[in-house]
Design a protein around this motif. Structure first.
Motif, short mmCIF file in Angstrom:
data_model
loop_
_atom_site.label_atom_id
_atom_site.label_comp_id
_atom_site.label_asym_id
_atom_site.label_seq_id
_atom_site.Cartn_x
_atom_site.Cartn_y
_atom_site.Cartn_z
N THR A 108 -10.10 -2.21 -2.66
CA THR A 108 -11.13 -2.32 -3.70
C THR A 108 -11.40 -0.97 -4.36
O THR A 108 -11.57 -0.89 -5.58
N SER A 109 -11.40 0.08 -3.57
CA SER A 109 -11.62 1.42 -4.13
C SER A 109 -10.41 1.86 -4.94
O SER A 109 -10.55 2.42 -6.04
N ALA A 110 -9.21 1.61 -4.43
CA ALA A 110 -7.99 2.01 -5.12
C ALA A 110 -7.85 1.26 -6.45
O ALA A 110 -7.43 1.84 -7.46
N TYR A 111 -8.20 -0.03 -6.46
CA TYR A 111 -8.09 -0.83 -7.68
C TYR A 111 -8.97 -0.27 -8.79
O TYR A 111 -8.56 -0.22 -9.95
N GLN A 112 -10.17 0.16 -8.44
CA GLN A 112 -11.08 0.69 -9.45
C GLN A 112 -10.51 1.95 -10.11
O GLN A 112 -10.80 2.23 -11.28
N LYS A 113 -9.69 2.70 -9.39
CA LYS A 113 -9.11 3.93 -9.95
C LYS A 113 -7.90 3.65 -10.84
O LYS A 113 -7.71 4.32 -11.85
N LYS A 114 -7.08 2.67 -10.46
CA LYS A 114 -5.85 2.38 -11.22
C LYS A 114 -5.68 0.87 -11.39
O LYS A 114 -4.67 0.30 -10.94
#
Length: 258
Positions: free
Chosen positions: A141-147
């Motif tokens: 979820t955190s990674a998706y928000q970045k890329k």
């Protein structure tokens, strides 16, 4: 605003050990067979092929608020708002796992068929068998928000034939590795990123070849395409290997996001 209980049936045996809360409002749980919850959903060729061909053992459950006066609601925005969930599953599982059907307001159901795809394999293998989906989700979820585009391009690519797939695969890699203001040398940034992550020379070669074919395809260079496809390299197995390398890059981003 109207509030309804929504269920998204999932095709694909997720093999979760327990129900999983994706956030405070969204729950992934096993389907309620005792109360005939499965009857809310309809599938193409259901009566011919039977339940075994579309094993929807899990559903996503959440409360959904929408404007009753908005003609585009609730179906289109519902899928857009929850697209990141499907991207995560299509990355985590090597085989096809996705939304099978949608039931809006389980007390007064309106059934929408989202996918008519019938999985060719009812065994669904995780890309990395050492990781539970619940652990993956917390970091994803955190990674998706970045890329977000990197994950969305990859997920979309799985729906298309190889030519278009090559474009989307490269777009996913560019979203992952190329700075926003960089207009040229995109392939070089991708290869440099793969090298920094410790990808082997063979894996880097797959990415170089992928960009070569993408460029020939996107510029409609039929002569170059024919030359590439006539050689020993660009086979179905080659595309599968490319997919594996891109999954590996995205998994790296999930666990070491930049």
């Amino acid at each position: 605003m109207k509030k309804v209980k929504v269920l998204l049936a999932l095709y694909g045996a997720l093999r979760l050990k327990n129900n999983l809360k994706l956030d405070d409002k969204v729950l992934v749980r096993s389907i309620g067979t005792l109360n005939n919850e499965e009857n809310l959903f309809k599938f193409v060729n259901w009566r011919i092929y039977g339940r075994a061909t579309c094993p929807y053992d899990w559903v996503i459950e959440f409360d959904y608020k929408y404007d009753e006066n908005d003609a585009s609601e609730p179906y289109p925005k519902l899928l857009i708002n929850n697209g990141y969930i499907e991207c995560s599953r299509r990355l985590f599982y090597k085989h096809d796992v996705g939304f099978a059907a949608l039931a809006i307001d389980v007390n007064n159901p309106k059934n929408y068929l989202i996918s008519s795809k019938m999985p060719s394999n009812i065994i669904f293998e995780a890309f990395d068998g050492s990781i539970e989906f619940s652990d993956f989700w917390e970091k994803y979820t955190s990674a998706y928000q970045k890329k977000p585009a990197a994950y969305e391009y990859f997920s979309q690519a799985l729906n298309y034939p190889n030519g278009i797939k090559s474009i989307l695969f490269c777009s996913s890699l560019e979203s992952l590795f190329v700075p926003d203001d960089e207009k040229s040398k995109k392939r070089d940034f991708v290869i440099q990123g793969a090298k920094i992550l410790g990808f082997s020379n063979k894996e880097q070669d797959y990415l170089k070849d992928l960009f070569e074919y993408r460029n020939a395809y996107i510029h409609a260079d039929k002569k170059k395409q024919l030359s590439l496809l006539s050689g020993p390299k660009f086979t179905l197995k080659w595309y599968e290997e490319c997919e594996e390398v891109i999954r590996k890059a995205l998994f790296n981003h999930v666990y070491k996001s930049w």
